[in-house]
Design an enzyme around this catalytic site. Structure first.
Site: not given
Ligand code: NAP
Length: 312
Positions: A136, A139-140
């Site tokens: 992701c 997200c990261d």
């Protein structure tokens, strides 16, 4: 476990399909219950900007769109339960849905539990999840500021995420197992003209190595068989998705690609059990198509409830 409540309609999943079904089901006065699972708003919530959902010409954040869907569903009378489905008993009607908190029964069900990211299945992958292996970008990505990272995959997801990751990373190298991309022309053009993005074709990742975090990839050229080492600060994997159907194995019919089999009314192989979104679609996989499937499933569920034809 004791029965907590009976509902006319229970919707499993709170992604675009489940939430669109909830809006339609609530407007038909079915007072639906949405059992959200652990990922509110589904995979859409992991998308930084959704640029192709009609009505938002400047794009909208995936999380923000999910919140708007939820607000709309609640405004018409949908209830939400933040819990995870453990089992569904189709052996008698009304059907029983068991969550950690207890059991619910429903005359009609809409299954909209989505899909999850596929893994490469190579040594080091599981070991380094959260320490250099990610599925992701939204997200990261922030953790990879000024880093040199790699992306696996040649589809729209891989290219879209690679382009997003260039906001943070110093360089993004896309590793693809063939020499032509699967992604559409617009994304391919954007990726190929992005100065931070480069490509390694005809190549697969054989192993992910490191100590505290990921440090290098073992690559294999699939045409020559040549094996090489590639230093990296992180690996993002975008190679497709697996529908979330484990609970329904042996209970509902599936397509060869693993999605739930549905007819043109969005009904599964069991009467009054409908499915929508990526659990029943591996082809379109768009927020708008999932939402459309959810709306259609709710209309069919409403029809079966109104005509008293819901049941076995
Ligand atoms: P996809 O289209 O199935 O692409 C998966 C990619 O991963 C392919 O390039 C495939 O290689 C590669 N791959 C699969 N298994 C692999 C493995 N074990 N090792 C290495 N590579 C592997 O999946 P997706 O990119 O997630 O897209 C899914 C659907 O969502 C598509 O219909 C896509 O159009 C849509 N989507 C659209 C947008 C958008 O419109 N903005 C954004 C994201 C997704 P091969 O090409 O060799 O098979």
């Amino acid at each position: 476990m004791s029965l907590i409540e009976h509902r006319q309609l229970i919707i499993l999943g709170a992604g675009p399909a489940g939430l669109a079904a909830a809006i339609y089901g609530a407007r038909a006065e079915l007072k639906p219950l949405v059992i959200t699972g652990m990922v509110l708003y589904g995979q859409a919530s992991l998308t930084h900007t959704i640029e192709n959902y009609p009505g938002f010409p400047k794009g909208i954040g995936g999380m923000e769109l999910g919140q708007l869907f939820e607000e709309q569903a609640k405004a018409f009378g949908t209830d939400f339960l933040f819990d995870e489905v453990q089992a569904v008993d189709f052996s008698k009607h009304p059907y029983k849905v068991s969550v950690y908190g207890g059991d619910y029964t429903a005359d009609a069900l809409i299954i909209a539990m989505g899909a999850y990211a596929k893994k490469l299945g190579v040594p080091g992958e599981n070991e380094f999840i959260g320490r250099g292996v990610s599925y992701c970008g939204t997200c990261d990505g922030w953790f990879y500021k000024d880093k040199d990272i790699h992306v696996v995959g040649g589809g729209d997801s891989a290219l879209e995420e690679a382009i997003f990751l260039t906001r943070f990373a110093h360089s993004v190298t896309i590793i693809h197992r063939r020499d032509t991309l699967r992604a559409g022309a617009i994304l391919e053009n954007r990726a190929r003209t992005n100065p931070k993005i480069s490509f390694i074709f005809d190549t697969v990742v054989k192993e992910i190595r490191g100590t505290e975090g990921v440090e290098e990839l073992m690559l294999e050229n699939v045409k020559t068989g040549e094996v090489s080492k590639m230093p990296t600060d992180g690996l993002f994997v975008f190679i497709g998705h697996t529908p979330n159907t484990q609970l329904f194995e042996g209970k509902l019919e599936m397509e060869p690609d693993g999605t739930l089999r549905i007819n043109s009314n969005m009904e599964t192989s069991r009467k009054s059990v409908f499915a929508a979104g990526e659990i029943a679609d591996s082809h379109y996989r768009q927020v708008v198509t999932s939402a459309g499937m959810g709306a259609a499933a709710a209309i069919s569920a409403t029809h079966c409830l109104e005509t008293m034809s819901c049941g076995f």
